[in-house]
Design a protein around this motif. Structure first.
Motif, mmCIF file in Angstrom:
data_model
loop_
_atom_site.group_PDB
_atom_site.id
_atom_site.type_symbol
_atom_site.label_atom_id
_atom_site.label_comp_id
_atom_site.label_asym_id
_atom_site.label_seq_id
_atom_site.Cartn_x
_atom_site.Cartn_y
_atom_site.Cartn_z
ATOM 1 N N TYR A 1 -21.619 20.042 4.888
ATOM 2 C CA TYR A 1 -22.174 21.394 4.943
ATOM 3 C C TYR A 1 -22.628 21.849 3.556
ATOM 4 C CZ TYR A 1 -22.662 26.371 5.810
ATOM 5 O OH TYR A 1 -23.161 27.647 5.900
ATOM 6 N N GLN B 1 -23.188 25.920 10.531
ATOM 7 C CA GLN B 1 -21.825 25.400 10.569
ATOM 8 C C GLN B 1 -21.559 24.718 11.909
ATOM 9 O OE1 GLN B 1 -19.182 28.622 9.552
ATOM 10 N NE2 GLN B 1 -19.885 28.669 7.439
ATOM 11 N N ARG C 1 -16.079 24.537 14.197
ATOM 12 C CA ARG C 1 -16.827 25.348 13.244
ATOM 13 C C ARG C 1 -15.874 26.075 12.308
ATOM 14 N NH1 ARG C 1 -17.827 30.282 12.349
ATOM 15 N NH2 ARG C 1 -16.890 31.012 14.270
ATOM 16 N N GLN D 1 -15.818 26.678 8.236
ATOM 17 C CA GLN D 1 -15.779 28.059 7.756
ATOM 18 C C GLN D 1 -14.621 28.265 6.773
ATOM 19 O OE1 GLN D 1 -15.422 30.881 10.916
ATOM 20 N NE2 GLN D 1 -15.749 32.643 9.590
#
Length: 102
Positions: free
Chosen positions: A58, A70, A81, A85
């Motif tokens: 990412y 994401q 996800r 995060q």
């Protein structure tokens, strides 16, 4: 920083980065950044390596101007996800990088 032997030691994970990068259609710059980030911050615990891989992908895409969501990265790396995060900002900071201005 990482050693050249880290490439051999983590070859399986680097192949996973390549597989996920293919799915995300990332170019060489993003792939190289993801590999560097992963090898620089690779955790000892195997359970944490997949989340480090996903966060590296990412951030690698983000800082190379090839932003992916994401969710897309999570799907390609087989994590949630939420995993990305929770990890990407710390990884970015650890690497001394800055997120682009949105």
């Amino acid at each position: 920083m990482y050693r050249a032997s880290d490439h051999r030691e983590h070859e399986e994970w680097l192949e996973e980065i390549e597989r996920a990068a293919d799915a995300l259609e990332l170019d060489g710059t993003a792939r190289s950044r993801a590999v560097d980030l992963f090898l620089t911050t690779v955790p000892d615990d195997d359970r944490s390596k997949r989340s480090a891989l996903a966060a590296s992908l990412y951030v690698g895409a983000l800082v190379s101007g090839q932003e992916r969501s994401q969710t897309a990265v999570a799907d390609a790396a087989d994590v949630s996800r939420l995993t990305i995060q929770q990890r990407w900002k710390d990884l970015l900071e650890e690497a001394g990088l800055e997120a682009p201005d949105w």
